[in-house]
Design an enzyme around this catalytic site. Structure first.
Site, PDB file in Angstrom:
ATOM      1  N   TYR A   1       1.319   2.089  19.016  1.00  0.00           N
ATOM      2  CA  TYR A   1       0.224   1.440  18.292  1.00  0.00           C
ATOM      3  C   TYR A   1      -0.179   2.263  17.069  1.00  0.00           C
ATOM      4  O   TYR A   1       0.278   1.998  15.963  1.00  0.00           O
ATOM      5  CB  TYR A   1      -0.982   1.188  19.206  1.00  0.00           C
ATOM      6  CG  TYR A   1      -1.923   0.171  18.590  1.00  0.00           C
ATOM      7  CD1 TYR A   1      -1.830  -1.170  18.939  1.00  0.00           C
ATOM      8  CD2 TYR A   1      -2.847   0.526  17.618  1.00  0.00           C
ATOM      9  CE1 TYR A   1      -2.654  -2.121  18.350  1.00  0.00           C
ATOM     10  CE2 TYR A   1      -3.662  -0.412  17.019  1.00  0.00           C
ATOM     11  CZ  TYR A   1      -3.566  -1.725  17.388  1.00  0.00           C
ATOM     12  OH  TYR A   1      -4.370  -2.662  16.786  1.00  0.00           O
TER      13      TYR A   1
ATOM     14  N   LYS B   1      -3.051  -0.691  10.091  1.00  0.00           N
ATOM     15  CA  LYS B   1      -4.475  -0.409  10.272  1.00  0.00           C
ATOM     16  C   LYS B   1      -4.942   0.680   9.307  1.00  0.00           C
ATOM     17  O   LYS B   1      -6.069   0.629   8.790  1.00  0.00           O
ATOM     18  CB  LYS B   1      -4.755  -0.001  11.716  1.00  0.00           C
ATOM     19  CG  LYS B   1      -4.452  -1.080  12.742  1.00  0.00           C
ATOM     20  CD  LYS B   1      -5.217  -2.368  12.475  1.00  0.00           C
ATOM     21  CE  LYS B   1      -4.961  -3.413  13.538  1.00  0.00           C
ATOM     22  NZ  LYS B   1      -5.647  -4.700  13.240  1.00  0.00           N
TER      23      LYS B   1
ATOM     24  N   GLY C   1      -9.971 -14.004  20.552  1.00  0.00           N
ATOM     25  CA  GLY C   1     -10.220 -12.579  20.590  1.00  0.00           C
ATOM     26  C   GLY C   1     -11.556 -12.149  20.027  1.00  0.00           C
ATOM     27  O   GLY C   1     -12.595 -12.782  20.259  1.00  0.00           O
ATOM     28  N   TYR C   2     -11.521 -11.062  19.266  1.00  0.00           N
ATOM     29  CA  TYR C   2     -12.756 -10.521  18.705  1.00  0.00           C
ATOM     30  C   TYR C   2     -13.372 -11.459  17.677  1.00  0.00           C
ATOM     31  O   TYR C   2     -14.596 -11.492  17.519  1.00  0.00           O
ATOM     32  CB  TYR C   2     -12.493  -9.150  18.073  1.00  0.00           C
ATOM     33  CG  TYR C   2     -12.451  -8.039  19.087  1.00  0.00           C
ATOM     34  CD1 TYR C   2     -13.624  -7.582  19.679  1.00  0.00           C
ATOM     35  CD2 TYR C   2     -11.256  -7.459  19.465  1.00  0.00           C
ATOM     36  CE1 TYR C   2     -13.603  -6.575  20.622  1.00  0.00           C
ATOM     37  CE2 TYR C   2     -11.222  -6.444  20.411  1.00  0.00           C
ATOM     38  CZ  TYR C   2     -12.386  -6.003  20.984  1.00  0.00           C
ATOM     39  OH  TYR C   2     -12.365  -5.004  21.924  1.00  0.00           O
TER      40      TYR C   2
ATOM     41  N   GLU D   1      -4.507 -23.472  13.437  1.00  0.00           N
ATOM     42  CA  GLU D   1      -4.139 -23.888  14.782  1.00  0.00           C
ATOM     43  C   GLU D   1      -3.359 -25.196  14.744  1.00  0.00           C
ATOM     44  O   GLU D   1      -3.703 -26.121  14.004  1.00  0.00           O
ATOM     45  CB  GLU D   1      -5.391 -24.065  15.648  1.00  0.00           C
ATOM     46  CG  GLU D   1      -6.255 -22.815  15.782  1.00  0.00           C
ATOM     47  CD  GLU D   1      -5.591 -21.716  16.603  1.00  0.00           C
ATOM     48  OE1 GLU D   1      -4.573 -21.993  17.262  1.00  0.00           O
ATOM     49  OE2 GLU D   1      -6.099 -20.576  16.586  1.00  0.00           O
TER      50      GLU D   1
ATOM     51  N   ASP E   1      -4.201 -22.255   6.350  1.00  0.00           N
ATOM     52  CA  ASP E   1      -3.563 -20.956   6.218  1.00  0.00           C
ATOM     53  C   ASP E   1      -4.435 -20.081   5.320  1.00  0.00           C
ATOM     54  O   ASP E   1      -4.472 -20.261   4.100  1.00  0.00           O
ATOM     55  CB  ASP E   1      -2.169 -21.129   5.616  1.00  0.00           C
ATOM     56  CG  ASP E   1      -1.440 -19.806   5.417  1.00  0.00           C
ATOM     57  OD1 ASP E   1      -1.984 -18.753   5.797  1.00  0.00           O
ATOM     58  OD2 ASP E   1      -0.320 -19.834   4.874  1.00  0.00           O
TER      59      ASP E   1
ATOM     60  N   ALA F   1      -5.044 -12.432  12.663  1.00  0.00           N
ATOM     61  CA  ALA F   1      -3.857 -11.890  13.323  1.00  0.00           C
ATOM     62  C   ALA F   1      -2.766 -12.939  13.213  1.00  0.00           C
ATOM     63  O   ALA F   1      -2.943 -14.074  13.685  1.00  0.00           O
ATOM     64  CB  ALA F   1      -4.152 -11.564  14.783  1.00  0.00           C
TER      65      ALA F   1
ATOM     66  N   VAL G   1      -8.442  -7.823  26.297  1.00  0.00           N
ATOM     67  CA  VAL G   1      -7.323  -8.706  26.627  1.00  0.00           C
ATOM     68  C   VAL G   1      -7.381  -9.884  25.663  1.00  0.00           C
ATOM     69  O   VAL G   1      -8.248 -10.736  25.749  1.00  0.00           O
ATOM     70  CB  VAL G   1      -7.406  -9.205  28.082  1.00  0.00           C
ATOM     71  CG1 VAL G   1      -6.182 -10.070  28.403  1.00  0.00           C
ATOM     72  CG2 VAL G   1      -7.480  -8.032  29.046  1.00  0.00           C
ATOM     73  N   THR G   2      -6.459  -9.904  24.718  1.00  0.00           N
ATOM     74  CA  THR G   2      -6.382 -10.982  23.743  1.00  0.00           C
ATOM     75  C   THR G   2      -4.935 -11.436  23.627  1.00  0.00           C
ATOM     76  O   THR G   2      -4.019 -10.776  24.121  1.00  0.00           O
ATOM     77  CB  THR G   2      -6.871 -10.511  22.351  1.00  0.00           C
ATOM     78  OG1 THR G   2      -5.962  -9.520  21.850  1.00  0.00           O
ATOM     79  CG2 THR G   2      -8.272  -9.915  22.428  1.00  0.00           C
TER      80      THR G   2
END
Length: 368
Positions: A209, A218, A24-25, A47, A83, A112, A247-248
């Protein structure tokens, strides 16, 4: 070779700690920072490795590819698979920074995750995607079959406990711990800047959201930015950066966001700004190449293209009759589906998917 801005007056390039670099970002911010500014530093992600039964996680291979690009460009960027919420993960990363790079100029926070363990209490918090106060009913994009179609979604409101847990996972608690850890290790450079990526979005998606559990998190993140700036007491600054739709992996899991994004793409066409373009704008503002543009709450705004009134009016017309809107927006839905496939390495031009591929790719380890 990538074209980059010249090094700073002392001949060095910025040292960056990027938390959540593999998708993503975060990934866009990493690649754009490498390409345009020759950044040095550490990326952190969590990962899964390859096992006998499955390949590694997609972010594992994206990290390996990013490391290869950095190496080919002669850039010194290291990647840690840990982590980031844990004390041991923080210690590992800070030790590497201290040993190899020194003081940090930029901390980019783009994590995220579905859960977080509080390092003080040991409580495990699980985030949820739910509305607050009342049930949420809205159209959504069903892309489980060969052809995208409109489906309905209904979600019951979150409890106060679920709201709090989501704030603990996706809010500013861990961001604050990272800044404190860097401060305690004397790893903040003069003029240190930290940025957490966030999203506001349209009033169409606000009930699930911005007005839901994610929005509460947020808001916690944005409050934390103000508190961190006060904590830094003139030695640094903290911002949230409001990005536009994308789009993520994370956004595709939020009900109604996929349909909204398909409609937005239909309205904007090629003017839909990629994560890379938005990341480039963020870096330009942070490094002084472009003026820093903040709103009345001190947030860096990268989402004006999405929230333009004429754009939103046209999206609202499609949203009013979503099935007819999807017929009109079929190209946008197909684009969305292609973007989802590309996240996992499918549908890319120039790739022969009939050729056997090597999946046992090692995690890029620091060379020194």
């Amino acid at each position: 070779m990538w074209e980059r801005t010249p090094p700073r007056a002392d001949g060095t390039s910025p040292v960056v700690l990027l938390l959540g670099h593999s998708a993503g970002y975060g990934l866009a911010t990493l690649l754009t920072g490498l390409r345009q500014h020759g950044i040095r530093g550490v990326g952190v992600a969590y990962e899964g490795a390859e096992t006998e039964r499955r390949t590694a996680a997609a972010g594992w291979y994206r990290t390996a590819a990013a490391a290869r690009l950095a190496d080919e460009a002669g850039l010194d960027f290291a990647f840690v698979n840990t982590d980031a919420f844990s004390e041991s993960g923080k210690t590992e990363v800070l030790d590497l920074l201290e040993r190899r790079y020194g003081k940090v100029d930029y901390l980019i926070y783009s994590l995220a995750a579905p859960r977080r363990t509080d390092p003080v209490t040991g409580a495990v918090h699980h985030s949820v995607i739910k509305p607050l106060g009342r049930p949420y009913e809205a159209p959504a994009l069903d892309f489980s079959g060969d052809t995208p179609k409109v489906a309905g979604v209904r979600l019951e409101p979150a409890t106060e406990e679920e709201k709090h847990a989501t704030q603990q996972v996706m809010g500013g608690a861990d961001w604050r711990l990272w800044v404190k850890a860097l401060t305690d290790r004397s790893l903040l450079a003069d003029g240190f800047t930290t940025v957490a990526l966030t999203y506001i979005g349209s009033e169409l998606t606000a009930p699930i959201y911005r007005q839901g559990t994610i929005g509460a998190a947020k808001e916690h993140l944005e409050t934390t930015a103000v508190e961190l700036t006060a904590m830094l007491n003139g030695t640094g600054r903290a911002f949230t950066a409001v990005a536009g739709a994308a789009v993520t992996q994370a956004s595709s899991a939020i009900p109604s966001i996929a349909l909204y994004t398909a409609f937005l793409r239909t309205v904007l066409g090629d003017d839909f700004r990629t994560t890379a373009r938005q990341a480039g704008e963020l870096w330009d503002q942070l490094t002084g190449r472009a003026p820093l543009v903040v709103d009345d709450q001190g947030r860096i705004r990268l989402d004006g293209w999405e929230l333009d009134q004429q754009v939103q009016d046209r999206v609202r017309e499609l949203w009013a009759d979503p099935e007819a809107g999807l017929d009109h927006a079929s190209q946008g839905a197909d684009w969305f589906m292609a973007q989802i496939r590309e996240l996992y390495g499918w549908g890319l031009e120039g790739v022969d998917y009939d050729v056997e591929a090597e999946t046992s790719i090692p995690w890029p380890m620091p060379s020194r």
